[in-house]
Design an enzyme around this catalytic site. Structure first.
Site, PDB file in Angstrom:
ATOM      1  N   GLU A   1      -0.859  -6.179   7.523  1.00  0.00           N
ATOM      2  CA  GLU A   1      -0.118  -7.527   7.484  1.00  0.00           C
ATOM      3  C   GLU A   1       1.312  -7.533   7.874  1.00  0.00           C
ATOM      4  O   GLU A   1       2.135  -8.573   7.711  1.00  0.00           O
ATOM      5  CB  GLU A   1      -0.186  -7.997   6.065  1.00  0.00           C
ATOM      6  CG  GLU A   1      -1.564  -8.437   5.745  1.00  0.00           C
ATOM      7  CD  GLU A   1      -2.601  -7.385   5.471  1.00  0.00           C
ATOM      8  OE1 GLU A   1      -2.079  -6.200   4.995  1.00  0.00           O
ATOM      9  OE2 GLU A   1      -3.634  -7.733   5.770  1.00  0.00           O
TER      10      GLU A   1
ATOM     11  N   ARG B   1       8.614  12.558   4.708  1.00  0.00           N
ATOM     12  CA  ARG B   1       9.471  11.722   5.698  1.00  0.00           C
ATOM     13  C   ARG B   1      10.028  10.106   5.067  1.00  0.00           C
ATOM     14  O   ARG B   1      10.412   9.351   5.628  1.00  0.00           O
ATOM     15  CB  ARG B   1       8.357  11.242   6.636  1.00  0.00           C
ATOM     16  CG  ARG B   1       8.068  12.499   7.563  1.00  0.00           C
ATOM     17  CD  ARG B   1       6.879  12.443   8.466  1.00  0.00           C
ATOM     18  NE  ARG B   1       6.583  13.634   9.340  1.00  0.00           N
ATOM     19  CZ  ARG B   1       6.200  14.673   8.894  1.00  0.00           C
ATOM     20  NH1 ARG B   1       6.002  14.986   7.671  1.00  0.00           N
ATOM     21  NH2 ARG B   1       5.982  15.615   9.836  1.00  0.00           N
TER      22      ARG B   1
ATOM     23  N   THR C   1     -12.477   7.773   6.887  1.00  0.00           N
ATOM     24  CA  THR C   1     -13.245   6.928   7.889  1.00  0.00           C
ATOM     25  C   THR C   1     -12.148   6.535   8.981  1.00  0.00           C
ATOM     26  O   THR C   1     -10.874   6.909   9.117  1.00  0.00           O
ATOM     27  CB  THR C   1     -13.656   5.477   7.504  1.00  0.00           C
ATOM     28  OG1 THR C   1     -12.551   4.517   7.195  1.00  0.00           O
ATOM     29  CG2 THR C   1     -14.475   5.635   6.167  1.00  0.00           C
TER      30      THR C   1
ATOM     31  N   PHE D   1       9.347  -0.351  14.256  1.00  0.00           N
ATOM     32  CA  PHE D   1       8.128   0.285  13.524  1.00  0.00           C
ATOM     33  C   PHE D   1       8.588   1.397  12.702  1.00  0.00           C
ATOM     34  O   PHE D   1       8.666   2.404  13.061  1.00  0.00           O
ATOM     35  CB  PHE D   1       7.340   0.774  14.863  1.00  0.00           C
ATOM     36  CG  PHE D   1       5.929   1.461  14.312  1.00  0.00           C
ATOM     37  CD1 PHE D   1       6.015   2.887  14.449  1.00  0.00           C
ATOM     38  CD2 PHE D   1       4.950   0.527  14.064  1.00  0.00           C
ATOM     39  CE1 PHE D   1       4.486   3.510  13.956  1.00  0.00           C
ATOM     40  CE2 PHE D   1       3.678   1.137  13.690  1.00  0.00           C
ATOM     41  CZ  PHE D   1       3.643   2.466  13.659  1.00  0.00           C
TER      42      PHE D   1
ATOM     43  N   SER E   1      -0.015  -2.410   5.589  1.00  0.00           N
ATOM     44  CA  SER E   1       0.785  -2.348   7.049  1.00  0.00           C
ATOM     45  C   SER E   1       0.029  -3.264   7.893  1.00  0.00           C
ATOM     46  O   SER E   1       0.847  -3.653   8.878  1.00  0.00           O
ATOM     47  CB  SER E   1       0.555  -0.888   7.308  1.00  0.00           C
ATOM     48  OG  SER E   1       1.439  -0.037   6.442  1.00  0.00           O
TER      49      SER E   1
ATOM     50  N   HIS F   1     -10.924   3.899   9.792  1.00  0.00           N
ATOM     51  CA  HIS F   1     -10.011   2.525   9.234  1.00  0.00           C
ATOM     52  C   HIS F   1      -8.587   2.867   9.696  1.00  0.00           C
ATOM     53  O   HIS F   1      -7.796   1.959  10.067  1.00  0.00           O
ATOM     54  CB  HIS F   1     -10.165   2.452   7.813  1.00  0.00           C
ATOM     55  CG  HIS F   1      -9.743   0.958   7.493  1.00  0.00           C
ATOM     56  ND1 HIS F   1      -8.915   0.743   6.196  1.00  0.00           N
ATOM     57  CD2 HIS F   1      -9.975  -0.271   7.993  1.00  0.00           C
ATOM     58  CE1 HIS F   1      -8.739  -0.578   6.224  1.00  0.00           C
ATOM     59  NE2 HIS F   1      -9.404  -1.034   7.326  1.00  0.00           N
TER      60      HIS F   1
ATOM     61  N   TRP G   1       0.758  -1.127  -0.139  1.00  0.00           N
ATOM     62  CA  TRP G   1      -0.313  -0.213   0.014  1.00  0.00           C
ATOM     63  C   TRP G   1       0.992   1.067   0.156  1.00  0.00           C
ATOM     64  O   TRP G   1       1.866   1.350   0.585  1.00  0.00           O
ATOM     65  CB  TRP G   1      -0.934   0.234   1.259  1.00  0.00           C
ATOM     66  CG  TRP G   1      -2.293  -0.264   1.092  1.00  0.00           C
ATOM     67  CD1 TRP G   1      -2.892  -1.717   0.722  1.00  0.00           C
ATOM     68  CD2 TRP G   1      -3.506   0.517   0.856  1.00  0.00           C
ATOM     69  NE1 TRP G   1      -4.107  -1.486   0.646  1.00  0.00           N
ATOM     70  CE2 TRP G   1      -4.539  -0.093   0.719  1.00  0.00           C
ATOM     71  CE3 TRP G   1      -3.344   2.027   1.050  1.00  0.00           C
ATOM     72  CZ2 TRP G   1      -5.845   0.361   0.685  1.00  0.00           C
ATOM     73  CZ3 TRP G   1      -4.870   2.372   0.820  1.00  0.00           C
ATOM     74  CH2 TRP G   1      -5.731   1.724   0.561  1.00  0.00           C
TER      75      TRP G   1
HETATM   76  N1  LIG Z   1      -5.384   2.182   3.737  1.00  0.00           N
HETATM   77  C1  LIG Z   1      -4.311   1.864   3.853  1.00  0.00           C
HETATM   78  C2  LIG Z   1      -4.086   0.409   4.126  1.00  0.00           C
HETATM   79  N2  LIG Z   1      -4.907  -0.492   4.150  1.00  0.00           N
HETATM   80  C3  LIG Z   1      -5.080  -1.917   4.058  1.00  0.00           C
HETATM   81  C4  LIG Z   1      -4.563  -2.690   5.405  1.00  0.00           C
HETATM   82  O1  LIG Z   1      -3.312  -2.390   5.672  1.00  0.00           O
HETATM   83  C5  LIG Z   1      -4.878  -4.241   5.206  1.00  0.00           C
HETATM   84  O2  LIG Z   1      -3.942  -4.687   3.972  1.00  0.00           O
HETATM   85  C6  LIG Z   1      -6.371  -4.417   4.668  1.00  0.00           C
HETATM   86  O3  LIG Z   1      -7.158  -3.947   6.115  1.00  0.00           O
HETATM   87  C7  LIG Z   1      -6.417  -5.958   4.746  1.00  0.00           C
HETATM   88  O4  LIG Z   1      -6.199  -6.723   5.842  1.00  0.00           O
HETATM   89  N3  LIG Z   1      -2.812  -0.239   4.377  1.00  0.00           N
HETATM   90  C8  LIG Z   1      -1.728   0.701   4.415  1.00  0.00           C
HETATM   91  O5  LIG Z   1      -0.620   0.159   4.388  1.00  0.00           O
HETATM   92  N4  LIG Z   1      -1.700   2.058   4.109  1.00  0.00           N
HETATM   93  C9  LIG Z   1      -3.078   2.718   4.017  1.00  0.00           C
HETATM   94  O6  LIG Z   1      -3.218   3.880   3.833  1.00  0.00           O
HETATM   95  C1  LIG Z   2      -5.991   4.224   6.181  1.00  0.00           C
HETATM   96  C2  LIG Z   2      -7.061   3.523   5.330  1.00  0.00           C
HETATM   97  O1  LIG Z   2      -7.337   2.402   5.201  1.00  0.00           O
HETATM   98  C3  LIG Z   2      -7.687   4.335   4.284  1.00  0.00           C
HETATM   99  O2  LIG Z   2      -6.663   4.911   3.348  1.00  0.00           O
HETATM  100  C4  LIG Z   2      -8.778   3.969   3.728  1.00  0.00           C
HETATM  101  O3  LIG Z   2      -9.547   4.895   3.337  1.00  0.00           O
HETATM  102  P1  LIG Z   2     -11.218   5.213   3.944  1.00  0.00           P
HETATM  103  O4  LIG Z   2     -10.917   5.649   5.455  1.00  0.00           O
HETATM  104  O5  LIG Z   2     -11.537   6.653   2.940  1.00  0.00           O
HETATM  105  O6  LIG Z   2     -11.808   4.094   3.540  1.00  0.00           O
END
Ligand SMILES: Nc1c(NC[C@H](O)[C@H](O)[C@H](O)CO)[nH]c(=O)[nH]c1=O
Ligand SMILES: CC(=O)[C@@H](O)COP(=O)(O)O
Length: 164
Positions: free
Chosen positions: A67, A136, A95, A122, A65, A97, A31
């Site tokens: 995983e 960064r 969201t 990390f 991330s 998330h 990602w």
């Molecule tokens: N939105 C981002 C993600 N989302 C995916 C999750 O990390 C994961 O792969 C998914 O939820 C399935 O388990 N991952 C990132 O590394 N960065 C993001 O911005």
């Molecule tokens: C950090 C995430 O998973 C994010 O990029 C997903 O976007 P959203 O919160 O708009 O579904």
């Protein structure tokens, strides 16, 4: 000190032990690959600059991330590594998330490090904007991948000195 007041890559070279004795795993999230690839280049090149052998750096990609925790666990389960560097970039969306991923990864990597008593670094950017991530990952605030590599070397050295 807040990152915007400190370059992530500022450190005293004289305080970094040699990486030569150690074997490193690097787990990279796909990602935001433009960012994570830049983090990886920083980490990989820094390990080599500090004496790590190419054959002692093993790299694997994971989808996101979230995983990184499983990736670090898979590598440490082999018993072949002195430190694991986990690189990712989580950027706030619409969201909550973002919050769940960031918290899960931070806590997950901590737990894996304690499970195997091995350094798990990390190296995950958790930003509000794409620009903050760019800054960064080799931009005006340095490269968190370099920071991760130096941290891995220092922690592998510490673990070795305390073991003997
Ligand atoms: N939105 C981002 C993600 N989302 C995916 C999750 O990390 C994961 O792969 C998914 O939820 C399935 O388990 N991952 C990132 O590394 N960065 C993001 O911005
Ligand atoms: C950090 C995430 O998973 C994010 O990029 C997903 O976007 P959203 O919160 O708009 O579904």
């Amino acid at each position: 000190m807040a990152t915007h007041l400190k370059n992530l890559s500022d450190f005293s070279e004289t305080e970094v032990p040699s990486a030569a004795p150690y074997k490193f795993g690097i787990v990279v999230a796909e990602w935001n690959a433009g960012i994570t690839n830049a983090l990886y280049q920083g980490a990989y090149e820094s390990l080599l600059e500090h004496g790590a052998a190419e054959q002692n750096i093993v790299t694997h990609q994971v989808p996101g991330s979230f995983e990184l925790t499983s990736g670090a666990d898979f590598l440490l389960k082999t018993g072949k590594f002195d430190a694991i560097i986990c690189l990712g970039c989580v950027i706030q969306g619409e969201t909550r998330h973002f919050d769940f991923i960031c918290n899960a990864v931070a806590n997950g990597l901590t737990n894996v490090a304690l499970k195997y008593s091995k350094p798990v670094i990390f190296g995950v950017l958790t930003t509000d904007t794409q620009q903050q991530a760019v800054d960064r990952a080799g931009g005006k605030h340095g490269n968190k991948g370099i920071e991760g590599a130096v941290t891995a070397i220092k922690m592998a050295y510490l673990a070795e000195t305390l073991k003997s």
